[in-house]
Design a protein around this motif. Structure first.
Motif, PDB file in Angstrom:
ATOM      1  N   ARG A  46      31.723  21.491  53.302  1.00 41.76           N
ATOM      2  CA  ARG A  46      31.932  21.745  54.723  1.00 41.76           C
ATOM      3  C   ARG A  46      32.130  20.437  55.490  1.00 41.76           C
ATOM      4  N   ALA A  47      31.371  19.397  55.112  1.00 43.57           N
ATOM      5  CA  ALA A  47      31.547  18.100  55.773  1.00 43.57           C
ATOM      6  C   ALA A  47      32.926  17.519  55.485  1.00 43.57           C
ATOM      7  N   ARG A  48      33.422  17.676  54.262  1.00 38.12           N
ATOM      8  CA  ARG A  48      34.747  17.157  53.918  1.00 38.12           C
ATOM      9  C   ARG A  48      35.846  17.914  54.662  1.00 38.12           C
ATOM     10  N   ILE A  49      35.651  19.218  54.869  1.00 39.93           N
ATOM     11  CA  ILE A  49      36.634  19.993  55.629  1.00 39.93           C
ATOM     12  C   ILE A  49      36.727  19.478  57.061  1.00 39.93           C
ATOM     13  N   VAL A  50      35.582  19.253  57.691  1.00 37.21           N
ATOM     14  CA  VAL A  50      35.582  18.786  59.073  1.00 37.21           C
ATOM     15  C   VAL A  50      36.176  17.387  59.165  1.00 37.21           C
ATOM     16  N   LEU A  51      35.842  16.508  58.227  1.00 35.17           N
ATOM     17  CA  LEU A  51      36.383  15.151  58.261  1.00 35.17           C
ATOM     18  C   LEU A  51      37.901  15.157  58.070  1.00 35.17           C
ATOM     19  N   ALA A  52      38.373  16.029  57.187  1.00 34.76           N
ATOM     20  CA  ALA A  52      39.820  16.125  56.978  1.00 34.76           C
ATOM     21  C   ALA A  52      40.507  16.700  58.216  1.00 34.76           C
ATOM     22  N   ALA A  53      39.867  17.665  58.864  1.00 34.00           N
ATOM     23  CA  ALA A  53      40.435  18.223  60.088  1.00 34.00           C
ATOM     24  C   ALA A  53      40.502  17.173  61.183  1.00 34.00           C
ATOM     25  N   ALA A  54      39.505  16.301  61.211  1.00 30.25           N
ATOM     26  CA  ALA A  54      39.512  15.241  62.212  1.00 30.25           C
ATOM     27  C   ALA A  54      40.622  14.231  61.952  1.00 30.25           C
ATOM     28  N   GLU A  55      41.115  14.157  60.725  1.00 32.32           N
ATOM     29  CA  GLU A  55      42.233  13.264  60.403  1.00 32.32           C
ATOM     30  C   GLU A  55      43.574  13.888  60.783  1.00 32.32           C
ATOM     31  N   GLY A  56      43.579  15.137  61.240  1.00 34.85           N
ATOM     32  CA  GLY A  56      44.797  15.791  61.683  1.00 34.85           C
ATOM     33  C   GLY A  56      45.490  16.607  60.629  1.00 34.85           C
ATOM     34  N   LEU A  57      44.843  16.842  59.477  1.00 34.29           N
ATOM     35  CA  LEU A  57      45.469  17.622  58.414  1.00 34.29           C
ATOM     36  C   LEU A  57      45.455  19.100  58.770  1.00 34.29           C
ATOM     37  N   SER A  58      46.449  19.824  58.255  1.00 38.70           N
ATOM     38  CA  SER A  58      46.528  21.262  58.501  1.00 38.70           C
ATOM     39  C   SER A  58      45.556  21.988  57.589  1.00 38.70           C
ATOM     40  N   ASN A  59      45.333  23.249  57.895  1.00 38.33           N
ATOM     41  CA  ASN A  59      44.446  24.050  57.065  1.00 38.33           C
ATOM     42  C   ASN A  59      44.963  24.146  55.636  1.00 38.33           C
ATOM     43  N   LEU A  82      33.211  25.378  67.531  1.00 35.78           N
ATOM     44  CA  LEU A  82      32.460  26.165  68.499  1.00 35.78           C
ATOM     45  C   LEU A  82      30.993  25.741  68.612  1.00 35.78           C
ATOM     46  N   GLN A  83      30.372  25.361  67.491  1.00 34.65           N
ATOM     47  CA  GLN A  83      28.930  25.134  67.474  1.00 34.65           C
ATOM     48  C   GLN A  83      28.524  23.712  67.104  1.00 34.65           C
ATOM     49  N   GLY A  84      29.476  22.871  66.753  1.00 33.94           N
ATOM     50  CA  GLY A  84      29.122  21.529  66.331  1.00 33.94           C
ATOM     51  C   GLY A  84      28.493  21.527  64.951  1.00 33.94           C
ATOM     52  N   SER A  85      27.599  20.591  64.721  1.00 28.65           N
ATOM     53  CA  SER A  85      26.976  20.459  63.391  1.00 28.65           C
ATOM     54  C   SER A  85      26.178  21.700  63.015  1.00 28.65           C
ATOM     55  N   ASP A  86      25.608  22.400  64.008  1.00 31.39           N
ATOM     56  CA  ASP A  86      24.856  23.624  63.691  1.00 31.39           C
ATOM     57  C   ASP A  86      25.763  24.698  63.098  1.00 31.39           C
ATOM     58  N   GLY A  87      27.062  24.640  63.399  1.00 27.59           N
ATOM     59  CA  GLY A  87      27.976  25.628  62.855  1.00 27.59           C
ATOM     60  C   GLY A  87      28.207  25.489  61.371  1.00 27.59           C
ATOM     61  N   LEU A  88      27.825  24.353  60.785  1.00 29.07           N
ATOM     62  CA  LEU A  88      27.996  24.161  59.340  1.00 29.07           C
ATOM     63  C   LEU A  88      26.818  24.704  58.541  1.00 29.07           C
ATOM     64  N   LYS A  89      25.804  25.216  59.229  1.00 33.24           N
ATOM     65  CA  LYS A  89      24.666  25.803  58.530  1.00 33.24           C
ATOM     66  C   LYS A  89      24.951  27.259  58.195  1.00 33.24           C
ATOM     67  N   ASP A  90      24.245  27.781  57.200  1.00 28.46           N
ATOM     68  CA  ASP A  90      24.404  29.184  56.837  1.00 28.46           C
ATOM     69  C   ASP A  90      23.911  30.071  57.968  1.00 28.46           C
ATOM     70  N   ALA A  91      24.654  31.126  58.235  1.00 29.61           N
ATOM     71  CA  ALA A  91      24.240  32.084  59.251  1.00 29.61           C
ATOM     72  C   ALA A  91      23.066  32.912  58.734  1.00 29.61           C
ATOM     73  N   TYR A  92      22.269  33.413  59.656  1.00 26.38           N
ATOM     74  CA  TYR A  92      21.125  34.224  59.276  1.00 26.38           C
ATOM     75  C   TYR A  92      21.591  35.530  58.642  1.00 26.38           C
ATOM     76  N   ARG A  93      20.945  35.891  57.556  1.00 27.64           N
ATOM     77  CA  ARG A  93      21.245  37.160  56.868  1.00 27.64           C
ATOM     78  C   ARG A  93      19.991  38.006  56.869  1.00 27.64           C
ATOM     79  N   SER A  94      20.145  39.221  57.289  1.00 22.07           N
ATOM     80  CA  SER A  94      18.983  40.107  57.358  1.00 22.07           C
ATOM     81  C   SER A  94      18.558  40.595  55.986  1.00 22.07           C
ATOM     82  N   GLY A  95      19.496  40.628  55.021  1.00 17.35           N
ATOM     83  CA  GLY A  95      19.161  41.125  53.692  1.00 17.35           C
ATOM     84  C   GLY A  95      19.117  42.635  53.655  1.00 17.35           C
ATOM     85  N   ARG A  96      18.891  43.132  52.471  1.00 17.87           N
ATOM     86  CA  ARG A  96      18.839  44.589  52.350  1.00 17.87           C
ATOM     87  C   ARG A  96      17.527  45.122  52.918  1.00 17.87           C
TER      88      ARG A  96
END
Length: 309
Positions: A46-59, A82-96
């Motif tokens: 996820r960090a490499r994706i953001v760094l590459a996006a900051a370099e102007g590369l396309s998806n 949308l969320q900054g560094s917090d957006g790179l964390k796993d979202a909460y999962r309620s589980g079964r």
């Protein structure tokens, strides 16, 4: 960090692709994640994706470089925007949904904190599960019992022992006397600490061990042969560190008296000896017959042999 939308396609950000601009602090933090040997693989990706996006590369370019799908790049690029560094964390999962309700958990806790059925000495996950199965609650597996107990930090298989101290009013004074004897022994006397060690396992290894080597500790064969048990009595000279030991067949008053006689025989005539020992029956019963006189402080400090005359 600043984000905006770009409207170009091709090798640069395409339609609706988010342009990511990082300040120096965020860039250093993300770069540190990519270089870390302890970070999780998904965090590094996820960090490499953001760094590459900051370099102007396309998806598409980022997806090809990192061997992931375009949707993966789009997801983490957008969440960071949308969320900054917090957006790179796993979202909460309620589980079964929970399989077992609070009633089952209460029954498990009640069993784990109670006495196990005879003749068991301690609970196990299996026996708790069997106990719950005999009630009106739903059947539960032993592994599920373990999970529930682990969440509550309950360990019914572990038992710690303690000794209730006797109500001895002068206990602290007697302890102080013993400690003072150890730290400030009278001039010219021998201070001995005597005790027995019973039921020592006598074992020999089936194969010879290996001595220690540079960078490698000594190694000992795991398997051994049993040769019964042995009992030992020892007297430690607390001033010199010398010890007199003897293997004994029985731990009784006769044996202890014989050991005192042996100490008497190897010490100089007239030498004053102070002994420190516990209140075992073999000690208190043998003292009057051994010719050694108890101290005025009581049996806690053991018998004292004084010079004749």
């Amino acid at each position: 960090m600043r984000t905006s939308l770009a409207g170009r396609t091709g090798g640069v950000p395409g339609v609706n692709a988010v342009v990511v601009e990082l300040d120096e602090a965020v860039r250093e933090r993300l770069t540190g994640v990519t270089l870390s040997t302890k970070a999780q693989v998904r965090e590094v990706l996820r960090a490499r994706i953001v760094l590459a996006a900051a370099e102007g590369l396309s998806n598409g370019a980022i997806a090809g470089e990192l061997a992931v799908t375009v949707n993966t790049v789009r997801k983490w690029r957008g969440r960071f925007a949308l969320q900054g560094s917090d957006g790179l964390k796993d979202a909460y999962r309620s589980g079964r949904p929970k399989t077992y309700g609070p009633d089952v958990q209460v029954a498990i806790v009640a069993a784990a904190t109670g006495a196990p059925p005879h003749p068991a000495a301690t609970w196990s996950h299996r026996t708790i599960a069997a106990q719950i199965a005999d009630t009106d609650f739903a059947a539960v597996s032993a592994s599920q019992v373990g999970c529930i107990l682990a969440d509550l930090d309950l360990k019914p298989h572990r038992v710690r022992s303690w000794l209730t101290r006797r109500d001895t009013p002068d206990f602290r004074d007697r302890v102080a006397d013993v400690c003072d004897l150890y730290r400030h022994p009278p001039e010219g006397v021998i201070v001995l600490s005597i005790d027995e060690k019973t039921a020592i396992a006598a074992r020999s290894r089936r194969h010879p061990g290996r001595p220690a080597r540079p960078g490698e500790p000594a190694r000992e064969e795991f398997e051994y042969r049993r040769h019964g048990t042995a009992s030992l009595i020892a007297a430690l000279d607390v001033l010199t560190g010398e010890a007199l030991t003897e293997v004994i067949a029985r731990n009784d008053a006769v044996t202890f008296t014989a050991f005192l006689d042996q100490l008497d025989a190897i010490t100089a005539p007239g030498q004053e000896i102070h002994t420190v020992l516990d209140n075992g029956s073999s000690h208190t019963a043998s003292t009057p017959r051994s010719g050694w006189q108890p101290t005025p402080d009581g049996p806690c400090t053991g018998p004292r042999r004084t010079p004749p005359g």
